[in-house]
Scaffold this active site. Structure first.
Site, short mmCIF file in Angstrom:
data_model
loop_
_atom_site.label_atom_id
_atom_site.label_comp_id
_atom_site.label_asym_id
_atom_site.label_seq_id
_atom_site.Cartn_x
_atom_site.Cartn_y
_atom_site.Cartn_z
N TYR A 145 16.13 -1.21 -2.34
CA TYR A 145 15.31 -0.90 -1.16
C TYR A 145 13.83 -1.17 -1.44
O TYR A 145 13.14 -1.82 -0.65
CB TYR A 145 15.52 0.57 -0.77
CG TYR A 145 14.60 1.04 0.32
CD1 TYR A 145 14.97 0.95 1.66
CD2 TYR A 145 13.34 1.58 0.02
CE1 TYR A 145 14.13 1.38 2.68
CE2 TYR A 145 12.49 2.00 1.02
CZ TYR A 145 12.88 1.91 2.35
OH TYR A 145 12.03 2.32 3.34
N THR A 162 18.43 8.88 1.32
CA THR A 162 18.04 10.26 1.01
C THR A 162 19.24 11.20 1.13
O THR A 162 19.41 12.12 0.33
CB THR A 162 16.93 10.73 1.96
OG1 THR A 162 15.83 9.82 1.90
CG2 THR A 162 16.44 12.12 1.56
N HIS A 202 10.03 15.04 -10.46
CA HIS A 202 11.22 14.25 -10.73
C HIS A 202 11.01 13.30 -11.90
O HIS A 202 11.78 13.28 -12.86
CB HIS A 202 11.61 13.47 -9.47
CG HIS A 202 12.67 12.44 -9.70
ND1 HIS A 202 12.39 11.10 -9.78
CD2 HIS A 202 14.01 12.55 -9.88
CE1 HIS A 202 13.50 10.43 -10.00
NE2 HIS A 202 14.50 11.27 -10.07
#
Length: 261
Positions: A184, A205, A147
């Site tokens: 977060y 998610t 990613h």
């Protein structure tokens, strides 16, 4: 075709299609710079970093992580604002947004939003460096490294050749997700006592999965409906987004479904 001729043709195509407006912007002049940056990143997080930490205690840098995550929330929020304002001034044709290569203030602003998005991905490479420094190598998964490394390369390419157009919709969603994600991380950096307030990680998610479903759908539409945006780029985007969707679905299954069983 010999090697010299091939090199010349590649160079000619590169200079023909590269956006001259972004040439002198930081990290945008030559591809070798960003390729080298990603190569150094991979070397550090897969080899040099773990070797360096092998006989050392994990680093603790709560204030640094808080500053880092808050800074990324601010940068991503600014990028989101710039993308949103740019999109508001675009005339859509068949639901498609082509790249505006003019030198109008709004077109330059759109290119700037693309560059800020790219820069945010460069900064986010530090995510993995911090993980290695905390000796949590198990979190350096294929999904994580794939990613971070590929997003830098893809975002550089987009900014260099087509800073605007259809790719702004996936970027818009990604900015929203990353604002939540780094919020977060910032809260998690405060310590274990914050865990009771971080129950929404699973839902973050899920939002990432929804993001890739919507991005893939949108790119498929741009591929199927000719509207001036390069179909080759839309096709690549479909494949690229699908790989993320598959990897995140697998992550969600392993982390929340299989583990619960």
């Amino acid at each position: 075709m010999n090697r010299t001729s091939l090199t010349w043709n590649v160079s000619r195509l590169y200079h023909q299609y590269a956006d001259p407006r972004v040439k002198d912007w930081p990290l945008m002049e030559r591809p070798v710079t960003v390729i080298s940056l990603v190569a150094i990143y991979l070397l550090i997080v897969k080899h040099l970093g773990p070797q360096h930490m092998a006989n050392r205690k994990p680093y603790v840098f709560t204030k640094l992580l808080m500053t880092y995550n808050v800074s990324l929330v601010i940068l991503t929020s600014y990028t989101l604002y710039e993308i949103f304002v740019s999109v508001l001034h675009v005339d859509f044709d068949k639901g498609c947004m082509v790249v505006d290569y003019s030198n109008t203030p709004m077109a330059i602003r759109m290119a700037g939003a693309s560059w800020f998005y790219f820069i945010s991905k460069v900064i986010e490479l530090l995510d993995t460096v911090f993980i290695v420094a905390k000796k949590k190598q198990s979190q350096v998964t294929f999904l994580h490294v794939y990613h971070h490394s590929t997003m830098v390369l893809v975002c550089w390419f987009v900014t260099k050749f087509m800073p605007g157009g259809m790719k702004f919709f996936p970027a818009l969603m990604n900015c929203c997700i990353h604002i939540l994600m780094y919020s977060y991380y910032g809260l998690a950096a405060l310590g274990p006592h914050m865990q009771k307030y971080l129950w929404w990680k699973k839902y973050l998610t899920r939002l990432q999965i929804v993001q890739f479903i919507l991005a893939t759908t949108y790119l498929t539409y741009s591929f199927m409906v000719p509207c001036g945006y390069p179909r080759l780029i839309s096709g690549f985007g479909i494949v690229y987004s699908t790989t993320f969707l598959s990897l995140f679905l697998n992550f969600y299954y392993q982390a929340y479904i299989k583990k619960a069983r």
